[in-house]
Scaffold this motif. Structure first.
Motif, PDB file in Angstrom:
ATOM      1  N   HIS A 103       0.853  -1.186   0.000  1.00  7.57           N
ATOM      2  CA  HIS A 103       0.000   0.000   0.000  1.00  7.57           C
ATOM      3  C   HIS A 103       0.883   1.228   0.000  1.00  7.57           C
ATOM      4  O   HIS A 103       1.827   1.314   0.791  1.00  7.57           O
ATOM      5  N   ILE A 104       0.553   2.176  -0.879  1.00  6.95           N
ATOM      6  CA  ILE A 104       1.228   3.472  -0.813  1.00  6.95           C
ATOM      7  C   ILE A 104       0.173   4.569  -0.808  1.00  6.95           C
ATOM      8  O   ILE A 104      -0.713   4.596  -1.667  1.00  6.95           O
ATOM      9  N   THR A 105       0.266   5.434   0.200  1.00 13.16           N
ATOM     10  CA  THR A 105      -0.524   6.665   0.203  1.00 13.16           C
ATOM     11  C   THR A 105       0.389   7.783  -0.270  1.00 13.16           C
ATOM     12  O   THR A 105       1.513   7.922   0.221  1.00 13.16           O
ATOM     13  N   SER A 106      -0.085   8.561  -1.239  1.00 12.85           N
ATOM     14  CA  SER A 106       0.700   9.660  -1.785  1.00 12.85           C
ATOM     15  C   SER A 106       0.016  10.976  -1.435  1.00 12.85           C
ATOM     16  O   SER A 106      -1.193  11.116  -1.627  1.00 12.85           O
ATOM     17  N   VAL A 107       0.796  11.915  -0.898  1.00 13.61           N
ATOM     18  CA  VAL A 107       0.221  13.196  -0.477  1.00 13.61           C
ATOM     19  C   VAL A 107       0.795  14.320  -1.320  1.00 13.61           C
ATOM     20  O   VAL A 107       2.016  14.437  -1.473  1.00 13.61           O
ATOM     21  N   ASP A 108      -0.079  15.123  -1.898  1.00 16.19           N
ATOM     22  CA  ASP A 108       0.365  16.331  -2.609  1.00 16.19           C
ATOM     23  C   ASP A 108      -0.805  17.300  -2.638  1.00 16.19           C
ATOM     24  O   ASP A 108      -1.958  16.887  -2.772  1.00 16.19           O
ATOM     25  N   LYS A 109      -0.491  18.597  -2.527  1.00 14.32           N
ATOM     26  CA  LYS A 109      -1.591  19.564  -2.524  1.00 14.32           C
ATOM     27  C   LYS A 109      -2.117  19.825  -3.935  1.00 14.32           C
ATOM     28  O   LYS A 109      -3.202  20.379  -4.104  1.00 14.32           O
ATOM     29  N   VAL A 110      -1.348  19.423  -4.958  1.00 18.70           N
ATOM     30  CA  VAL A 110      -1.756  19.680  -6.345  1.00 18.70           C
ATOM     31  C   VAL A 110      -2.576  18.495  -6.870  1.00 18.70           C
ATOM     32  O   VAL A 110      -2.102  17.352  -6.874  1.00 18.70           O
ATOM     33  N   ALA A 111      -3.806  18.786  -7.318  1.00 15.94           N
ATOM     34  CA  ALA A 111      -4.731  17.714  -7.716  1.00 15.94           C
ATOM     35  C   ALA A 111      -4.185  16.875  -8.868  1.00 15.94           C
ATOM     36  O   ALA A 111      -4.305  15.647  -8.870  1.00 15.94           O
ATOM     37  N   SER A 112      -3.571  17.522  -9.865  1.00  9.36           N
ATOM     38  CA  SER A 112      -3.093  16.754 -11.025  1.00  9.36           C
ATOM     39  C   SER A 112      -1.979  15.791 -10.606  1.00  9.36           C
ATOM     40  O   SER A 112      -1.815  14.707 -11.177  1.00  9.36           O
ATOM     41  N   ARG A 113      -1.226  16.177  -9.597  1.00  7.49           N
ATOM     42  CA  ARG A 113      -0.158  15.284  -9.119  1.00  7.49           C
ATOM     43  C   ARG A 113      -0.748  14.091  -8.351  1.00  7.49           C
ATOM     44  O   ARG A 113      -0.235  12.975  -8.445  1.00  7.49           O
ATOM     45  N   ARG A 114      -1.817  14.352  -7.618  1.00  7.72           N
ATOM     46  CA  ARG A 114      -2.484  13.230  -6.937  1.00  7.72           C
ATOM     47  C   ARG A 114      -3.052  12.251  -7.968  1.00  7.72           C
ATOM     48  O   ARG A 114      -2.959  11.033  -7.798  1.00  7.72           O
ATOM     49  N   ALA A 115      -3.599  12.798  -9.058  1.00 10.87           N
ATOM     50  CA  ALA A 115      -4.138  11.927 -10.104  1.00 10.87           C
ATOM     51  C   ALA A 115      -3.023  11.088 -10.720  1.00 10.87           C
ATOM     52  O   ALA A 115      -3.196   9.889 -10.985  1.00 10.87           O
ATOM     53  N   LEU A 116      -1.869  11.713 -10.927  1.00  9.45           N
ATOM     54  CA  LEU A 116      -0.742  10.967 -11.500  1.00  9.45           C
ATOM     55  C   LEU A 116      -0.266   9.882 -10.528  1.00  9.45           C
ATOM     56  O   LEU A 116       0.070   8.767 -10.935  1.00  9.45           O
ATOM     57  N   ALA A 117      -0.263  10.207  -9.230  1.00  5.04           N
ATOM     58  CA  ALA A 117       0.145   9.207  -8.231  1.00  5.04           C
ATOM     59  C   ALA A 117      -0.801   8.008  -8.287  1.00  5.04           C
ATOM     60  O   ALA A 117      -0.367   6.855  -8.230  1.00  5.04           O
ATOM     61  N   GLU A 118      -2.099   8.290  -8.415  1.00  8.25           N
ATOM     62  CA  GLU A 118      -3.063   7.189  -8.497  1.00  8.25           C
ATOM     63  C   GLU A 118      -2.813   6.353  -9.737  1.00  8.25           C
ATOM     64  O   GLU A 118      -2.773   5.123  -9.678  1.00  8.25           O
ATOM     65  N   ALA A 119      -2.594   7.035 -10.857  1.00 10.69           N
ATOM     66  CA  ALA A 119      -2.332   6.316 -12.111  1.00 10.69           C
ATOM     67  C   ALA A 119      -1.022   5.533 -12.026  1.00 10.69           C
ATOM     68  O   ALA A 119      -0.822   4.565 -12.767  1.00 10.69           O
ATOM     69  N   SER A 120      -0.121   5.958 -11.133  1.00  7.16           N
ATOM     70  CA  SER A 120       1.178   5.289 -11.006  1.00  7.16           C
ATOM     71  C   SER A 120       1.166   4.182  -9.959  1.00  7.16           C
ATOM     72  O   SER A 120       2.201   3.581  -9.687  1.00  7.16           O
ATOM     73  N   GLY A 121      -0.001   3.933  -9.344  1.00 10.06           N
ATOM     74  CA  GLY A 121      -0.098   2.792  -8.439  1.00 10.06           C
ATOM     75  C   GLY A 121      -0.348   3.120  -6.985  1.00 10.06           C
ATOM     76  O   GLY A 121      -0.401   2.211  -6.155  1.00 10.06           O
ATOM     77  N   ALA A 122      -0.507   4.414  -6.647  1.00  4.70           N
ATOM     78  CA  ALA A 122      -0.829   4.737  -5.253  1.00  4.70           C
ATOM     79  C   ALA A 122      -2.221   4.184  -4.933  1.00  4.70           C
ATOM     80  O   ALA A 122      -3.155   4.337  -5.716  1.00  4.70           O
ATOM     81  N   ALA A 123      -2.346   3.566  -3.759  1.00  5.59           N
ATOM     82  CA  ALA A 123      -3.647   3.020  -3.359  1.00  5.59           C
ATOM     83  C   ALA A 123      -4.559   4.120  -2.838  1.00  5.59           C
ATOM     84  O   ALA A 123      -5.782   3.991  -2.879  1.00  5.59           O
ATOM     85  N   ALA A 124      -3.960   5.188  -2.309  1.00  5.63           N
ATOM     86  CA  ALA A 124      -4.748   6.292  -1.765  1.00  5.63           C
ATOM     87  C   ALA A 124      -3.958   7.577  -1.951  1.00  5.63           C
ATOM     88  O   ALA A 124      -2.723   7.556  -2.032  1.00  5.63           O
ATOM     89  N   THR A 125      -4.671   8.694  -2.039  1.00  6.86           N
ATOM     90  CA  THR A 125      -4.001   9.991  -2.110  1.00  6.86           C
ATOM     91  C   THR A 125      -4.695  10.941  -1.144  1.00  6.86           C
ATOM     92  O   THR A 125      -5.842  10.727  -0.756  1.00  6.86           O
ATOM     93  N   ALA A 126      -3.957  11.985  -0.776  1.00 10.12           N
ATOM     94  CA  ALA A 126      -4.528  13.007   0.107  1.00 10.12           C
ATOM     95  C   ALA A 126      -3.897  14.343  -0.241  1.00 10.12           C
ATOM     96  O   ALA A 126      -2.767  14.400  -0.734  1.00 10.12           O
ATOM     97  N   GLY A 127      -4.655  15.415   0.007  1.00  9.42           N
ATOM     98  CA  GLY A 127      -4.177  16.751  -0.306  1.00  9.42           C
ATOM     99  C   GLY A 127      -3.348  17.360   0.807  1.00  9.42           C
ATOM    100  O   GLY A 127      -2.672  18.366   0.618  1.00  9.42           O
ATOM    101  N   SER A 128      -3.407  16.744   2.003  1.00 10.06           N
ATOM    102  CA  SER A 128      -2.578  17.222   3.113  1.00 10.06           C
ATOM    103  C   SER A 128      -2.382  16.055   4.075  1.00 10.06           C
ATOM    104  O   SER A 128      -2.952  14.975   3.894  1.00 10.06           O
ATOM    105  N   LEU A 129      -1.585  16.307   5.115  1.00  9.17           N
ATOM    106  CA  LEU A 129      -1.310  15.242   6.085  1.00  9.17           C
ATOM    107  C   LEU A 129      -2.422  15.118   7.130  1.00  9.17           C
ATOM    108  O   LEU A 129      -2.463  14.141   7.877  1.00  9.17           O
TER     109      LEU A 129
END
Ligand SMILES: [Zn+2]
Ligand SMILES: [Zn+2]
Length: 331
Positions: free
Chosen positions: A185-211
């Protein structure tokens, strides 16, 4: 040939200069793709090791156009990428396999002329074949090498649950590399929405805009890929007891962080950092060539040499959608 110089901090100029020649042991490369890195921006701002004037660019690939006397491993016409860290192989650090701490270190694009030019020279031992990889992918050999060094230092375990703070080009390279280590499982955090989308497309199981809202002690390994001191400080509460923290992002020089010293003790944490790479170039190229790490989605812009200043501004502004900006001297 055309070459971009950072003449002094804050001043960039495109100049016509004589094409360099390959001296004995050197290779002349026609540059096809040269990535702009955070380090280039630090050099541009006068915040890093650069000696001025310098031709920046330490993440580049191209075609071998001239080989100096004694060169045997690469030939004319080879498609190659350059490992910019030139170690002496004869100081105590080098002789202990810590070439990243070489006492006589030089960096192509940092202390030596780099890849923001139509041609660049490098010692043969810094030049690696990239086979049939696109040049823009080959130019990722260096940043991926640094990421692989950090991943290996951390020592992931099969099925680790991992938090990665930051989903810029380095955060995504970390994500892809850590998945190869068997993370469950990888959670990827970034405040930029397009980067969160890329993280998801790259295999992140979850994303968040902040900690905020992430589970305390919820991760076996927490990786900071931002270098933002306030975020680095948060890693301690997010990692589980007995876990590992990798501080990978480059913080501003002179910055300080404040960590909960008792929590580090009580949780028995392992804190790691990672500086450049040590003999990771062949690994990086193999993973790129095998398609185990696909970097095509990380290139957001391809600009001509004359637009290096604009490329730096795009990255500095952190504009939505800006990831790796590639300079293409043939454009
Ligand atoms: Zn770099
Ligand atoms: Zn050395």
């Amino acid at each position: 040939m055309k070459s971009v110089f950072i003449e002094k901090p804050g001043t960039i100029a495109l100049q016509d200069v004589p094409r360099p020649a390959a001296k004995p042991g050197e290779v002349l490369i026609e540059v096809k793709a040269s990535g702009i890195c955070g380090t280039d921006i630090h050099i541009f701002r006068g915040e890093y090791l650069g000696s001025y004037p310098v031709v920046p660019g330490h993440e580049f690939s191209g075609i071998v156009r001239e080989v100096g006397e004694g060169v045997t491993r690469v030939a004319l016409g080879d498609r190659v990428a350059v490992e910019p860290n030139i170690a002496c192989d004869n100081c105590p650090a080098c002789l202990s396999n810590r070439q990243n701490f070489c006492a006589n270190w030089n960096g192509v694009g940092v202390t030596l002329p780099g890849g923001m030019a139509q041609f660049a020279v490098a010692p043969e031992r810094a030049v690696f074949s990239i086979g049939s990889l696109p040049f823009t992918s080959g130019a990722f050999m260096e940043p991926l090498s640094c990421v692989l060094h950090g991943v290996q230092r951390t020592g992931f375990t099969l099925a680790d649950r991992v938090l990665i703070i930051g989903a810029g080009p380095i955060g995504i390279l970390l994500l892809k590399s850590i998945l190869l280590e068997g993370a469950s499982h990888i959670t990827s955090v970034d405040k930029v929405a397009s980067r969160r989308a890329l993280a998801e497309a790259s295999g992140a199981a979850a994303t968040a805009g902040s900690l905020e809202g992430l589970p305390a002690e919820g991760f076996d390994v927490v990786v900071d890929a931002t270098g933002v001191p306030a975020l680095m400080e948060r890693t301690i509460s997010l990692v589980r007891p007995g876990g590992r923290v990798l501080l990978f992002g480059v913080p501003p020089g002179g910055s300080r962080i404040s960590l909960d010293a008792f929590a580090i003790f009580r949780k028995g944490l392992t804190l790691l950092s990672s500086y450049t790479s040590v003999r990771n170039s062949i690994q990086a190229v193999r993973l790129l060539e095998a398609g185990k790490i696909d970097v095509s989605s990380l290139v957001s812009h391809e600009l001509p040499l004359s637009d290096l200043g604009r490329g730096i501004s795009l990255i500095e502004a952190g504009t939505e959608g800006v990831l790796k900006v590639m300079i293409r001297p043939d454009l």
